[in-house]
Motif scaffolding. Structure first.
Motif, PDB file in Angstrom:
ATOM      1  N   GLU A  80     -19.476   2.022  -5.204  1.00 50.21           N
ATOM      2  CA  GLU A  80     -18.698   0.815  -4.953  1.00 50.21           C
ATOM      3  C   GLU A  80     -17.287   1.158  -4.485  1.00 50.21           C
ATOM      4  OE1 GLU A  80     -18.676  -1.776  -8.287  1.00 50.21           O
ATOM      5  OE2 GLU A  80     -20.851  -2.003  -8.357  1.00 50.21           O
ATOM      6  N   PHE A  81     -16.845   0.421  -3.467  1.00 47.59           N
ATOM      7  CA  PHE A  81     -15.495   0.589  -2.931  1.00 47.59           C
ATOM      8  C   PHE A  81     -15.156  -0.698  -2.193  1.00 47.59           C
ATOM      9  CE2 PHE A  81     -12.384   2.463   0.167  1.00 47.59           C
ATOM     10  CZ  PHE A  81     -11.463   2.898  -0.769  1.00 47.59           C
ATOM     11  N   PRO A  82     -13.968  -1.259  -2.402  1.00 49.85           N
ATOM     12  CA  PRO A  82     -13.658  -2.578  -1.820  1.00 49.85           C
ATOM     13  C   PRO A  82     -13.479  -2.597  -0.307  1.00 49.85           C
ATOM     14  CG  PRO A  82     -11.737  -1.668  -2.921  1.00 49.85           C
ATOM     15  CD  PRO A  82     -12.886  -0.778  -3.269  1.00 49.85           C
ATOM     16  N   PHE A  83     -13.581  -1.442   0.352  1.00 47.75           N
ATOM     17  CA  PHE A  83     -13.412  -1.395   1.798  1.00 47.75           C
ATOM     18  C   PHE A  83     -14.618  -0.720   2.441  1.00 47.75           C
ATOM     19  CE2 PHE A  83      -9.238  -1.225  -0.267  1.00 47.75           C
ATOM     20  CZ  PHE A  83      -8.718  -2.434   0.191  1.00 47.75           C
ATOM     21  N   SER A  84     -14.686  -0.749   3.765  1.00 44.22           N
ATOM     22  CA  SER A  84     -15.877  -0.282   4.473  1.00 44.22           C
ATOM     23  C   SER A  84     -15.602   1.004   5.242  1.00 44.22           C
ATOM     24  CB  SER A  84     -16.349  -1.360   5.457  1.00 44.22           C
ATOM     25  OG  SER A  84     -16.585  -2.585   4.793  1.00 44.22           O
ATOM     26  N   VAL A  85     -16.672   1.738   5.526  1.00 41.13           N
ATOM     27  CA  VAL A  85     -16.566   2.930   6.364  1.00 41.13           C
ATOM     28  C   VAL A  85     -16.028   2.529   7.740  1.00 41.13           C
ATOM     29  CG1 VAL A  85     -17.883   4.711   7.580  1.00 41.13           C
ATOM     30  CG2 VAL A  85     -18.418   4.175   5.193  1.00 41.13           C
ATOM     31  N   GLY A  86     -15.081   3.276   8.219  1.00 42.86           N
ATOM     32  CA  GLY A  86     -14.480   2.987   9.521  1.00 42.86           C
ATOM     33  C   GLY A  86     -13.180   2.214   9.440  1.00 42.86           C
ATOM     34  N   GLU A  87     -12.906   1.584   8.292  1.00 46.65           N
ATOM     35  CA  GLU A  87     -11.640   0.863   8.149  1.00 46.65           C
ATOM     36  C   GLU A  87     -10.477   1.847   8.111  1.00 46.65           C
ATOM     37  OE1 GLU A  87     -11.117  -2.961   5.984  1.00 46.65           O
ATOM     38  OE2 GLU A  87     -12.912  -2.297   4.914  1.00 46.65           O
ATOM     39  N   SER A 129       0.864  -1.184   0.000  1.00 51.64           N
ATOM     40  CA  SER A 129       0.000   0.000   0.000  1.00 51.64           C
ATOM     41  C   SER A 129       0.898   1.230   0.000  1.00 51.64           C
ATOM     42  CB  SER A 129      -0.898   0.023   1.239  1.00 51.64           C
ATOM     43  OG  SER A 129      -1.700  -1.131   1.325  1.00 51.64           O
ATOM     44  N   SER A 130       0.404   2.319  -0.584  1.00 49.52           N
ATOM     45  CA  SER A 130       1.207   3.544  -0.627  1.00 49.52           C
ATOM     46  C   SER A 130       0.321   4.768  -0.485  1.00 49.52           C
ATOM     47  CB  SER A 130       2.002   3.628  -1.937  1.00 49.52           C
ATOM     48  OG  SER A 130       1.131   3.674  -3.060  1.00 49.52           O
ATOM     49  N   LEU A 131       0.894   5.811   0.096  1.00 49.59           N
ATOM     50  CA  LEU A 131       0.211   7.081   0.283  1.00 49.59           C
ATOM     51  C   LEU A 131       1.196   8.184  -0.079  1.00 49.59           C
ATOM     52  CD1 LEU A 131      -2.026   8.969   1.413  1.00 49.59           C
ATOM     53  CD2 LEU A 131      -1.029   8.600   3.689  1.00 49.59           C
ATOM     54  N   ILE A 132       0.887   8.934  -1.135  1.00 49.43           N
ATOM     55  CA  ILE A 132       1.728  10.046  -1.565  1.00 49.43           C
ATOM     56  C   ILE A 132       0.913  11.326  -1.438  1.00 49.43           C
ATOM     57  CG2 ILE A 132       3.064  11.055  -3.444  1.00 49.43           C
ATOM     58  CD1 ILE A 132       3.409   8.247  -4.586  1.00 49.43           C
ATOM     59  N   ILE A 133       1.425  12.270  -0.659  1.00 48.01           N
ATOM     60  CA  ILE A 133       0.724  13.529  -0.417  1.00 48.01           C
ATOM     61  C   ILE A 133       1.624  14.651  -0.919  1.00 48.01           C
ATOM     62  CG2 ILE A 133      -0.543  14.866   1.299  1.00 48.01           C
ATOM     63  CD1 ILE A 133      -0.078  12.378   3.177  1.00 48.01           C
ATOM     64  N   VAL A 178      -2.451  10.582  -3.436  1.00 42.85           N
ATOM     65  CA  VAL A 178      -2.585   9.394  -4.274  1.00 42.85           C
ATOM     66  C   VAL A 178      -2.482   8.188  -3.338  1.00 42.85           C
ATOM     67  CG1 VAL A 178      -1.686   8.109  -6.246  1.00 42.85           C
ATOM     68  CG2 VAL A 178      -1.474  10.610  -6.182  1.00 42.85           C
ATOM     69  N   ILE A 179      -3.538   7.390  -3.288  1.00 41.55           N
ATOM     70  CA  ILE A 179      -3.618   6.300  -2.322  1.00 41.55           C
ATOM     71  C   ILE A 179      -3.819   4.963  -3.032  1.00 41.55           C
ATOM     72  CG2 ILE A 179      -4.822   5.427  -0.279  1.00 41.55           C
ATOM     73  CD1 ILE A 179      -5.918   8.254   0.156  1.00 41.55           C
ATOM     74  N   SER A 180      -3.020   3.992  -2.655  1.00 39.42           N
ATOM     75  CA  SER A 180      -3.195   2.616  -3.129  1.00 39.42           C
ATOM     76  C   SER A 180      -3.224   1.709  -1.902  1.00 39.42           C
ATOM     77  CB  SER A 180      -2.049   2.213  -4.065  1.00 39.42           C
ATOM     78  OG  SER A 180      -2.158   0.845  -4.425  1.00 39.42           O
ATOM     79  N   ILE A 181      -4.291   0.917  -1.765  1.00 40.87           N
ATOM     80  CA  ILE A 181      -4.450   0.056  -0.594  1.00 40.87           C
ATOM     81  C   ILE A 181      -4.451  -1.403  -1.023  1.00 40.87           C
ATOM     82  CG2 ILE A 181      -5.950  -0.545   1.353  1.00 40.87           C
ATOM     83  CD1 ILE A 181      -7.097   2.297   1.183  1.00 40.87           C
ATOM     84  N   TYR A 182      -3.495  -2.143  -0.495  1.00 47.13           N
ATOM     85  CA  TYR A 182      -3.379  -3.571  -0.781  1.00 47.13           C
ATOM     86  C   TYR A 182      -3.377  -3.868  -2.281  1.00 47.13           C
ATOM     87  CZ  TYR A 182      -4.562  -3.869   4.176  1.00 47.13           C
ATOM     88  OH  TYR A 182      -4.592  -3.698   5.543  1.00 47.13           O
ATOM     89  N   ARG A 183      -2.751  -2.978  -3.057  1.00 53.44           N
ATOM     90  CA  ARG A 183      -2.578  -3.170  -4.500  1.00 53.44           C
ATOM     91  C   ARG A 183      -3.914  -3.270  -5.254  1.00 53.44           C
ATOM     92  NH1 ARG A 183       2.144  -7.866  -4.243  1.00 53.44           N
ATOM     93  NH2 ARG A 183       3.772  -6.572  -3.294  1.00 53.44           N
ATOM     94  N   GLN A 184      -4.956  -2.643  -4.711  1.00 53.23           N
ATOM     95  CA  GLN A 184      -6.278  -2.721  -5.355  1.00 53.23           C
ATOM     96  C   GLN A 184      -6.599  -1.426  -6.090  1.00 53.23           C
ATOM     97  OE1 GLN A 184      -9.490  -4.510  -3.291  1.00 53.23           O
ATOM     98  NE2 GLN A 184      -8.203  -5.841  -2.042  1.00 53.23           N
ATOM     99  N   GLY A 185      -5.682  -1.015  -6.929  1.00 50.44           N
ATOM    100  CA  GLY A 185      -5.916   0.175  -7.732  1.00 50.44           C
ATOM    101  C   GLY A 185      -5.466   1.446  -7.041  1.00 50.44           C
TER     102      GLY A 185
END
Length: 304
Positions: free
Chosen positions: A289-296, A222-226, A237-244
């Motif tokens: 649609e989003f592969p993760f949930s609110v609060g994660e 996962s990556s976070l570029i600010i 730019v956010i990538s979580i667990y390589r899911q786009g």
């Protein structure tokens, strides 16, 4: 195109070259602002090798090694050593100032990066010989991961060679100089612990940075570029667990808290930056649609 490209085009059009690849003045001042004391600032006892001869065909690697060794020998503490290392950078800055062509600028950036790469290797040699077995194994694993990660992190920040053309070596070495300097401070901090020396890490930006989750490996999960984009607007730019990859803007609330909204408005969240300890992203709203949930909440513990 990455923002660094536009900044360098602007710099080159003004006929100025600073020798570093910062994203903006605020980052340059805040990310690696040196922690000096009156004692350090008054220390003029660092004697480097003979003056620099401007020659873009010359191999300066041995000269740089000698200069780094001089700083190490003449500094009374690791804190002072890292501060005094800037004097080596200052010595080789005239190469960047004298550069006229793209090729010369590329060469100058290479040597400025080599300074911090040399210091990093010097610190590692002392650290590996001083640490106990368990600490050395842990540090070695972490250092190997950092080496493996830095190529991918550089690509994420500046883009590929194909995107940047003849400017790529300049962009690459300028960015490598920045993150290698950061890494040198991390190793110096660990060595200071062994030597039982006080050591203060430099302040880093509470608004911009690159953070990754490598799951303890040499790969980015996962990556976070600010950063600021080429228009000067804040973006993440956010990538979580390589899911786009998800891009969007953010609002700075201070103290490292940034409210994020994706480009299409479908995802909102809170980014929290914890300096040298990394950053996190918590999903607060989802529309569609989003592969993760609110609060994660997702951690990016490796700061570059």
């Amino acid at each position: 195109m990455k923002k660094a490209i536009y900044l360098l085009v602007l710099v080159l059009s003004m006929g100025i070259y600073t020798g570093c690849g910062k994203e903006n003045t605020e980052i340059e001042n805040s990310r690696m602002e040196e922690q000096t004391t009156p004692e350090n600032s008054e220390n003029d006892e660092i004697h480097l090798e003979d003056g620099l001869k401007i020659d873009f065909t010359r191999d300066y690697s041995e000269n740089i090694k000698e200069d780094v060794d001089d700083v190490v020998a003449d500094s009374t503490s690791l804190q002072e050593e890292l501060t005094n290392m800037e004097k080596v950078t200052q010595k080789y800055t005239p190469l960047a100032e004298a550069a006229q062509t793209q090729g010369e600028m590329n060469v100058a950036a290479q040597w400025l990066y080599t300074i911090w790469d040399t210091e990093l290797n010097n610190l590692w040699g002392r650290l590996s010989s001083s640490a106990d077995r368990q600490m050395k194994e842990n540090l070695l694993a972490e250092q190997r991961n950092w080496i493996d990660l830095k190529e991918e992190v550089t690509l994420l920040n500046i883009g590929s060679r194909e995107e940047n053309g003849s400017m790529y070596p300049l962009l690459q070495d300028s960015y490598l100089e920045e993150i290698t300097k950061n890494r040198a401070y991390v190793l110096a901090r660990e060595l200071a612990k062994i030597k039982e020396e006080d050591f203060v890490m430099p302040e880093v930006s509470a608004k911009y940075g690159t953070f990754v989750d490598n799951q303890g490996t040499g790969d980015i999960y996962s990556s976070l570029i600010i950063r600021q984009n080429w228009e000067g607007k804040d973006e993440a730019v956010i990538s979580i667990y390589r899911q786009g990859e998800m891009e969007g803007s953010f609002v700075d609330h201070g103290n490292g808290e940034l409210s994020f909204t994706s480009e299409d408005g479908s995802v909102k969240g809170m980014i929290k930056i914890d300096g040298w300890n990394g950053a996190s992203f918590k999903v607060t709203e989802i529309y569609g649609e989003f592969p993760f949930s609110v609060g994660e909440e997702f951690e990016f513990p490796f700061a570059f």
